[in-house]
Scaffold this motif. Structure first.
Motif, PDB file in Angstrom:
ATOM      1  N   ARG A 134     -16.073  24.657  -0.929  1.00 60.48           N
ATOM      2  CA  ARG A 134     -15.074  24.669   0.140  1.00 60.48           C
ATOM      3  C   ARG A 134     -15.354  25.805   1.115  1.00 60.48           C
ATOM      4  N   GLU A 135     -15.782  26.943   0.587  1.00 58.53           N
ATOM      5  CA  GLU A 135     -16.041  28.079   1.466  1.00 58.53           C
ATOM      6  C   GLU A 135     -17.216  27.824   2.401  1.00 58.53           C
ATOM      7  N   ARG A 136     -18.206  27.103   1.892  1.00 59.51           N
ATOM      8  CA  ARG A 136     -19.336  26.753   2.767  1.00 59.51           C
ATOM      9  C   ARG A 136     -18.842  25.902   3.928  1.00 59.51           C
ATOM     10  N   LEU A 137     -17.963  24.946   3.619  1.00 58.62           N
ATOM     11  CA  LEU A 137     -17.449  24.072   4.679  1.00 58.62           C
ATOM     12  C   LEU A 137     -16.623  24.868   5.679  1.00 58.62           C
ATOM     13  N   GLU A 138     -15.822  25.798   5.148  1.00 63.04           N
ATOM     14  CA  GLU A 138     -15.022  26.631   6.053  1.00 63.04           C
ATOM     15  C   GLU A 138     -15.944  27.427   6.982  1.00 63.04           C
TER      16      GLU A 138
ATOM     17  N   VAL B  52     -11.911  21.212   8.319  1.00 59.81           N
ATOM     18  CA  VAL B  52     -12.098  20.727   6.959  1.00 59.81           C
ATOM     19  C   VAL B  52     -10.892  19.852   6.621  1.00 59.81           C
ATOM     20  N   VAL B  53     -11.151  18.654   6.108  1.00 56.39           N
ATOM     21  CA  VAL B  53     -10.065  17.760   5.709  1.00 56.39           C
ATOM     22  C   VAL B  53     -10.047  17.661   4.186  1.00 56.39           C
ATOM     23  N   PRO B  54      -9.087  18.317   3.551  1.00 51.99           N
ATOM     24  CA  PRO B  54      -9.039  18.266   2.082  1.00 51.99           C
ATOM     25  C   PRO B  54      -8.427  16.956   1.611  1.00 51.99           C
ATOM     26  N   ALA B  55      -9.264  16.054   1.147  1.00 49.60           N
ATOM     27  CA  ALA B  55      -8.834  14.688   0.861  1.00 49.60           C
ATOM     28  C   ALA B  55      -7.812  14.611  -0.266  1.00 49.60           C
ATOM     29  N   LEU B  56      -7.898  15.532  -1.212  1.00 48.37           N
ATOM     30  CA  LEU B  56      -6.961  15.477  -2.333  1.00 48.37           C
ATOM     31  C   LEU B  56      -5.640  16.142  -2.009  1.00 48.37           C
ATOM     32  N   GLU B  57      -5.733  17.358  -1.386  1.00 51.71           N
ATOM     33  CA  GLU B  57      -4.496  18.078  -1.086  1.00 51.71           C
ATOM     34  C   GLU B  57      -3.703  17.401   0.032  1.00 51.71           C
TER      35      GLU B  57
ATOM     36  N   VAL C  81     -14.760  16.017   5.465  1.00 48.26           N
ATOM     37  CA  VAL C  81     -13.851  15.537   4.429  1.00 48.26           C
ATOM     38  C   VAL C  81     -14.387  15.937   3.060  1.00 48.26           C
ATOM     39  N   THR C  82     -13.517  16.523   2.242  1.00 46.68           N
ATOM     40  CA  THR C  82     -13.983  16.990   0.940  1.00 46.68           C
ATOM     41  C   THR C  82     -12.876  16.954  -0.097  1.00 46.68           C
ATOM     42  N   GLU C  83     -13.290  16.842  -1.352  1.00 46.09           N
ATOM     43  CA  GLU C  83     -12.335  16.973  -2.448  1.00 46.09           C
ATOM     44  C   GLU C  83     -12.449  18.340  -3.099  1.00 46.09           C
ATOM     45  N   ALA C  84     -13.342  19.169  -2.579  1.00 45.68           N
ATOM     46  CA  ALA C  84     -13.502  20.508  -3.151  1.00 45.68           C
ATOM     47  C   ALA C  84     -12.235  21.318  -2.921  1.00 45.68           C
ATOM     48  N   GLY C  85     -11.752  21.955  -3.946  1.00 43.39           N
ATOM     49  CA  GLY C  85     -10.493  22.681  -3.873  1.00 43.39           C
ATOM     50  C   GLY C  85     -10.628  23.990  -3.117  1.00 43.39           C
ATOM     51  N   PRO C  86      -9.488  24.543  -2.661  1.00 48.54           N
ATOM     52  CA  PRO C  86      -9.511  25.805  -1.931  1.00 48.54           C
ATOM     53  C   PRO C  86     -10.112  26.915  -2.802  1.00 48.54           C
TER      54      PRO C  86
END
Ligand code: ADP
Ligand code: MG
Length: 743
Positions: A649-653, A481-486, A639-644
């Motif tokens: 985000r959990e679905r992506l994880e 998962v690539v957190p684009a914002l963090e 790649v996502t902007e969904a926060g931890p």
């Protein structure tokens, strides 16, 4: 008075007004409809509803205690006169409150006394930050020892401790549904016809229908409810599985031409040409299909398998077998892109075997024709001719294949690739294309792995085979998962990684949820509405412009989406498949989910999914399946902007954590409503699956399937179980009505 029957209309029993309110508000027309309108939950006398959970705009029925009653004067703006407003504050055991407001109905003070409990029903509104119900319907509940005076008809006694709470409407609050059901139950015959035969009930310890219905509507204990629900779940599973068993049985009774290939034909030649060894699963399935095809009744088999497990080769081998037996085989794909790709890859795999009549063609050979809606008139004519003459042993196409004008010399096998439901109507269209009265054999392949019970329900009229094993030597796909914002830096690293892979001779996909360019309908319903933010999803056309001018300037970028003309799509896919070695090859494909299913370019090693949270879990697994198809290690970046910690985000994880498609499909389905699980085309299930949850109730579905299969074998017309026959007729009627509604 004659006892009620399940099929009776409600008006004679309940009066025209009530019957109309039940029909209009809740769609309940018959005694059976009403009895199958099960409580949503049960309120326990003395146990108040948790008022903290109420959502604004929800229609609710709550059990609460009156804590305060205030009469407040106000000026009516319309009339200019002074009037009274009654404000009743009700509370639960946690101290949370809800305000009930009645305008100009101060007389209700008599009934709404502090300390009393009642059911209150209405739509939750919000006023100055607190939740309220305006003019709710209510029913005061008598406490033991409470004086119930004759004129106080809002006070009801409930015999049991459990108060059923029904799905209700403003005109038909829960307790009026309850009293209607009560009236009906009182008039039910003792020997209510039961759709589940007594032997089946005995074998599985199921309550009788009457007992279960009484218990679900008037339970004394939670245990009664549990037992009743178990039985009522069985009803649904059993009726549905009996329909499916009947369909299997009648399909199996149709005539088909057995197709037994001669040795030394295309299939043998193809096997010799194969650049790899078949997996054990592929070999076994090959035998299963050969046996099916040799029978005098049509095969109806579902082939499901993990992404990349090699379903296409299995299907192609069956297709070659029927050609060797003198027939033709058609492969039906859901999209043009996929049809073109199948045509290209089948032609390539067959090599000289597909060059009948051409210089350099093998001695045993055939022709592979493509038929889609976008062919030029001339090419189309040519294709139709080859199909009609039998020159084309293999035909690949879209739904255009089902059109009336398409006629086959001898259609022996139809393979339906991927996703789209292949219904009864399409089968009829195909049957019309086969020789005489016989039916073609049918093999359906699903792109997405689906849990067993869903397969048994959605594809319940098919025999199911599963390929679980991936071909040996496959490198696993590492998913991150690539957190684009963090971590904005990680995204630029992703682009440089693509450039490195291309330098090493590999290729990559970049997938976006939207095409872009103008206001457009979404190409794909990938977006999760609930989480839609203000920013529109990243679009292919925007991103391409940015990447070509920046991070991906050194590589050759192609664009693929549903709005491109068919020839252009075909050209882009061909150049991407041709790869880096080719003069006009494409290194990186920026695309929508058109690449989701079936696209097969083994040289591609990187998949970047932008705004990955906008896609479903199974869809992401499909996308990831486009890489890791060759010998090189592969990488998938979500790649996502969904926060931890957010659900998105959990679905992506979860996708990153497991490569098991069946597991992910389960997860995906758990998050959706049951109706969506079965899909729109699984019509009739709207109301036929009320209690049954396809994922949770695996045991029931499996047991019901076995019972139903045996029953249909012994009594195909269900002469011995009229109640079951009737339930099935009702289900099919509804299905037909739904179908008409949609067409
Ligand atoms: P899917 O089941 O997802 O449709 P495909 O049929 O597209 O998978 O196969 C994926 C890739 O694996 C293709 O490139 C195919 O040629 C290759 N393949 C299929 N079977 C084998 C095998 N037994 N060994 C190695 N590669 C295989
Ligand atoms: Mg495939």
């Amino acid at each position: 008075m004659a006892p009620l029957r399940m099929t009776d209309r409600l008006a004679p029993v309940l009066g025209a007004r009530t019957a109309q309110a039940l029909e209009k508000g809740l769609g309940l027309r018959t005694v059976e409809d009403l009895l199958r309108h099960y409580p949503r939950r049960y309120a326990e006398r003395g146990q108040l509803t948790d008022l903290g959970q109420l959502q604004v705009d929800e229609h609710v029925t709550v059990l609460a205690r009156i804590a305060r009653v205030d009469r407040r004067p106000y000026r009516d703006r319309r009339t200019g006169r002074n009037a009274d407003r009654l404000e009743v504050v009700v509370t639960d055991s946690t101290g949370a409150t809800l305000t009930l407001t009645f305008f100009k109905q101060a007389w209700r003070e008599r009934e709404l006394r502090v300390g009393r409990s009642g059911l209150f029903s209405g739509k939750v509104g919000s006023f100055r930050g607190s939740r309220q119900l305006t003019h709710p319907e209510y029913q005061i509940i008598a406490e033991s020892g409470d004086e119930v005076s004759g004129d106080d008809d809002t006070v009801a006694r409930y015999a049991g401790a459990l108060i059923p709470v029904y799905p209700a409407t403003a005109q038909m609050p829960s307790w009026r549904v309850a009293s209607s059901i009560g009236l009906v139950i009182d008039q039910l015959p003792d020997d209510l016809d039961d759709p589940i035969p007594p032997e089946t009930r005995a074998r599985h310890g199921l309550a009788g229908l009457r007992t279960a219905l009484v218990a679900v509507h008037r339970p004394d204990h939670r245990d009664d409810v549990a037992r009743a629900r178990e039985r009522l779940r069985w009803d649904e599973a059993f009726v549905l599985q009996t329909v499916l068993a009947q369909r299997r049985a009648s399909a199996a009774a149709l005539p088909a031409v057995p197709r037994v290939p001669a040795a030394g034909g295309l299939l043998d030649a193809f096997d010799l040409r194969l650049p790899f060894t078949l997996t054990k699963g592929q070999v076994t399935l090959g035998d299963v299909l050969a046996a099916d095809l040799a029978r005098t009744h049509p095969m109806h088999r579902l082939l499901q398998g993990e992404v990349g497990s090699g379903k296409t080769v299995v299907a192609l081998r069956a297709m070659l077998a029927v050609v060797d037996a003198g027939g033709q085989a058609a492969l039906l794909a859901p999209t043009e892109v996929l049809a073109q790709q199948h045509h290209r890859s089948i032609t390539r795999m067959l090599g000289p075997l597909a060059e009948r009549g051409m210089l350099g063609g093998a001695e045993v050979s055939t022709r592979v024709e493509l038929l889609t809606g976008s062919l030029s008139a001339a090419r189309r004519r040519e294709s139709l001719l080859a199909i009609a003459s039998g020159d084309a042993g293999l035909v690949v196409g879209t739904h255009a294949l089902l059109e009336e004008r398409v006629s086959f010399a001898d259609l022996a096998l139809v393979v339906v690739d991927e996703q789209h439901r292949f219904g009864v109507e399409q089968r009829a269209a195909l049957a019309a294309k086969s020789r005489d009265d016989s039916r073609p054999h049918v093999l359906v392949m699903t792109a997405t792995p689906i849990p067993r019970t869903v397969a048994m329900t959605v594809f319940g009229d098919l025999e199911v085979s599963t390929l679980t094993e991936l071909p040996a030597g496959r490198a696993a796909v590492a998913t991150h998962v690539v957190p684009a914002l963090e971590r904005p830096g990680h995204l630029s690293r992703a682009w440089s990684r693509i450039v490195e892979e291309v330098a090493a001779g590999r290729q990559a996909y970049v997938v976006c949820p939207r095409i872009g360019g103008d206001a457009e309908p979404e190409e794909d319903a990938a977006a999760d509405e609930a989480e839609a933010e203000s920013r529109p999803p990243i679009a292919v056309l925007d991103l391409v412009a940015e990447l070509v001018a920046g991070a991906l300037a050194p590589v050759r970028v192609g664009v693929l989406h549903g709005r491109l003309p068919a020839e252009e799509k075909d050209d882009v896919m061909r150049r991407f498949a041709a790869g880096p070695a080719s003069g006009d090859g494409i290194d990186v494909l920026v695309a929508t989910t058109v690449v989701e299913v079936g696209v097969d370019v083994p040289n591609a090693t990187v998949m970047v999914v932008m705004d990955a949270d906008r896609f479903g879990v199974s869809q992401l697994h499909q996308l990831r399946g486009r890489v890791g198809r060759g010998e090189h290690a592969a990488l998938c970046l979500l790649v996502t902007e969904a926060g931890p910690g957010t659900p998105a985000r959990e679905r992506l994880e979860a996708v990153a954590a497991t490569a098991d498609g069946f597991e992910l499909a389960r997860l995906d389905l758990e998050q959706r409503r049951e109706g969506d699980v079965l899909g729109a085309s699984q019509s009739g299930t709207r109301s036929s699956l009320r209690m049954l949850a396809v994922l949770r109730d695996e045991d029931v579905i499996e047991a019901a399937r076995l019972e139903a299969t045996d029953l249909v074998a012994a009594d195909p017309d269900l002469a011995g179980t009229p109640a079951l026959a009737r339930a099935i007729a009702a289900l099919l009627d509804e299905e037909r009505a739904d179908y008409l509604e949609k067409s």
